[in-house]
Design a protein around this motif. Structure first.
Motif, PDB file in Angstrom:
ATOM      1  N   ALA A   1       0.832  -1.202   0.000  1.00 15.33           N
ATOM      2  CA  ALA A   1       0.000   0.000   0.000  1.00 15.33           C
ATOM      3  C   ALA A   1       0.864   1.248   0.000  1.00 15.33           C
ATOM      4  CB  ALA A   1      -0.924  -0.003   1.214  1.00 15.33           C
TER       5      ALA A   1
ATOM      6  N   MET B   1       0.910   3.880  -3.087  1.00  7.96           N
ATOM      7  CA  MET B   1       0.504   5.270  -2.851  1.00  7.96           C
ATOM      8  C   MET B   1       1.669   6.217  -3.095  1.00  7.96           C
ATOM      9  SD  MET B   1      -2.513   6.006  -2.360  1.00  7.96           S
ATOM     10  CE  MET B   1      -2.439   7.696  -1.812  1.00  7.96           C
TER      11      MET B   1
ATOM     12  N   LEU C   1      -5.637  -3.428  -3.385  1.00  9.22           N
ATOM     13  CA  LEU C   1      -5.622  -2.237  -2.524  1.00  9.22           C
ATOM     14  C   LEU C   1      -6.846  -1.360  -2.795  1.00  9.22           C
ATOM     15  CD1 LEU C   1      -1.874  -1.271  -2.832  1.00  9.22           C
ATOM     16  CD2 LEU C   1      -3.001  -2.215  -0.832  1.00  9.22           C
TER      17      LEU C   1
ATOM     18  N   PHE D   1      -9.180  -0.552  -1.055  1.00  7.95           N
ATOM     19  CA  PHE D   1      -9.571   0.349   0.039  1.00  7.95           C
ATOM     20  C   PHE D   1      -8.883   1.708  -0.058  1.00  7.95           C
ATOM     21  CE2 PHE D   1      -5.868  -1.931   1.492  1.00  7.95           C
ATOM     22  CZ  PHE D   1      -5.114  -0.977   2.122  1.00  7.95           C
ATOM     23  N   LEU D   2      -7.859   1.801  -0.894  1.00 11.39           N
ATOM     24  CA  LEU D   2      -7.156   3.086  -1.038  1.00 11.39           C
ATOM     25  C   LEU D   2      -7.802   4.001  -2.075  1.00 11.39           C
ATOM     26  CD1 LEU D   2      -3.381   2.143  -0.910  1.00 11.39           C
ATOM     27  CD2 LEU D   2      -4.662   3.483   0.729  1.00 11.39           C
TER      28      LEU D   2
ATOM     29  N   LEU E   1      -8.492   7.838  -1.208  1.00 10.74           N
ATOM     30  CA  LEU E   1      -7.245   8.590  -1.083  1.00 10.74           C
ATOM     31  C   LEU E   1      -6.604   8.829  -2.453  1.00 10.74           C
ATOM     32  CD1 LEU E   1      -5.796   9.597   1.386  1.00 10.74           C
ATOM     33  CD2 LEU E   1      -4.400   7.544   1.373  1.00 10.74           C
TER      34      LEU E   1
END
Lengths: 274, 191
Positions: free
Chosen positions: A4, A8, B68, B70-71, B74
């Motif tokens: 993650a 990101m 991912l 859930f991101l 964001l």
């Protein structure tokens, strides 16, 4: 978890890189003087200078060489500062303020009908050219007060607009808003005002408003240099042509339509250098 | 056919402003003027399509394979913010007239819930790439439609005698509520 953070971070890094490159490649050089001048201007965006807003005027000064000193709301100081930025001299000019050309208060100017509808001078003037007996006079619905971006006009108890000459910047927005052209711009040093616009014949003018100019010509005989009567209405033909003696003689005006502007106020303003 | 249904549904039935109540802040703030309403609507449409173009690949090609999902919120906020910034610079460089028309509205859109809501709804519905883009166009035009309708109504309201407590946003919200009721009528358009 680690994935993650990496994803990101990767996305954020990618986009920040794109933004950094874009900032370098796509930077537009703006003349810093535009921002400087725009910061000096009053930001009222009144349009009195003839350009779309303060930013528009600042751009026009720098890019197209528009004349400095067109901004009525900002005083001489600001215009000088702009002149310094541009390296030009600003010619001194007389401050202009708006004055009311009607004394047809509620008590002296009768209404011919009861108006019910949108409370705005523009709307009222479309019906039978207004609800007052006098077709020339102030309707008193306050379009000018609404138009003033500086809060310089209030509607008095007598239903007439009152201009606060200290606040008035001479931008002319109220002049445009008035369907009866009651408000007009004058140099602050003009000493006499004809506070009537009625071109009705004397009898009719007198019957519709006790304060109307009846075109008798007493003022024109008192100050032949400065006043003339046209269409039953006294007109100031030369604002500079008044002498103290002839202004004193204007008191003979039977309706008080012509008379001196409140000079005490004007003098005080000139002393402040405004 | 699916594309047409998606388009009409986004434009009328699930109108972003009047059925999903997203983007209300800009709807109330800017709809007092017809010209700026149209500009704002165009800017939103433009950014929605761009969001569709960029967010779909990021979600389905990066987030989904890495599990991912859930991101998404964001990531989408980040992507939309950067994208709008980039577009603003690009327009400023290439077309100063377009920048003057859209300029002040673009930064407003960065944090507009309608844009984020659009991206989130589009991925939960599992639209294909093309469908997402059509959905973006429809949603943006739906927003524009609502803005233009509201600007027209507010033009009339200017001259109305509104009770003092309701002046300003109050009467606009009531009007928006009535318009939303009217838009409910579109619900039967597509079965």
């Amino acid at each position: 978890m680690l994935m993650a953070i990496i994803i990101m971070g990767g996305v954020a890094f990618f986009f920040s890189t794109v933004l950094v490159i874009a900032d370098k490649k796509l930077r537009v050089e703006v003349d810093p003087r535009i921002e400087e001048i725009a910061a000096l201007l009053p930001q009222a965006n009144c349009g009195g200078c003839g350009f779309p807003g303060c930013k528009g005027y600042a751009t026009a000064i720098v890019m197209n060489g528009a004349p400095v000193g067109k901004c009525a709301p900002s005083g001489a100081e600001v215009n000088e500062a702009i002149g310094r930025i541009m390296g030009v001299e600003v010619s001194e000019r007389v401050r202009r303020v708006v004055r009311v050309h009607c004394r047809g208060a509620e008590s002296v100017a009768a209404r011919k009908a009861l108006y019910v509808g949108i409370p705005s001078c523009q709307a009222v003037s479309m019906v039978q050219s207004g609800d007052k007996l006098c077709d020339w006079g102030c309707l008193g619905y306050g379009d000018c007060a609404k138009a003033c971006p500086f809060g310089g006009i209030t509607l008095g108890e007598n239903g007439l607009p009152q201009v606060n000459e200290e606040v008035c910047t001479g931008c002319g927005l109220c002049v445009a808003s008035c369907p009866k052209k009651i408000l007009q711009l004058h140099g602050i040093d003009e000493r006499v005002i004809v506070a009537c616009r009625s071109e009705d014949p004397p009898k009719q003018a007198k019957s519709s408003c006790a304060n109307a100019c009846i075109g008798c010509g007493i003022c024109a005989r008192a100050c032949p240099e400065a006043v003339e009567v046209k269409n039953h209405l006294a007109c100031v033909k030369d604002p500079g042509g008044f002498s103290d003696e002839c202004i004193a003689k204007l008191e003979k005006c039977p309706t008080g339509a012509i008379g001196p502007v409140d000079q005490g106020k004007a003098e005080a303003l000139r002393a402040e250098g405004a | 056919m699916t594309l047409v249904i998606i388009f009409v549904s986004a434009l009328l039935i699930n109108n972003f402003v009047l059925a999903q109540f997203l983007g209300i802040c800009s709807f109330i703030g800017i709809s007092n003027n017809m010209t700026s309403s149209v500009s704002m609507g165009m800017a939103v449409t433009f950014v929605m399509v761009l969001t569709a173009v960029v967010c779909w690949p990021i979600y389905f090609l990066v987030l989904v394979p890495a599990h991912l999902e859930f991101l998404q919120t964001l990531t989408f906020i980040l992507v939309v913010a950067c994208l709008v910034q980039f577009v603003e610079m690009f327009i400023k460089k290439t077309s100063i007239a377009l920048y003057d028309a859209l300029g002040i509205y673009l930064p407003l859109i960065t944090t507009n819930c309608a844009i984020l809501g659009f991206a989130l709804i589009a991925v939960t519905r599992n639209y294909s790439y093309l469908e997402t883009i059509v959905y973006g166009v429809g949603s943006g035009l739906g927003y524009t439609l609502a803005m233009v309708l509201m600007a027209g109504v507010r033009g009339k309201l200017e001259t109305a005698d509104i009770p003092k407590p309701l002046q300003g946003p109050g009467i606009v919200l009531i009007t928006a509520g009535i318009m939303a009721l009217a838009f409910m009528g579109f619900a039967g358009l597509i079965k």
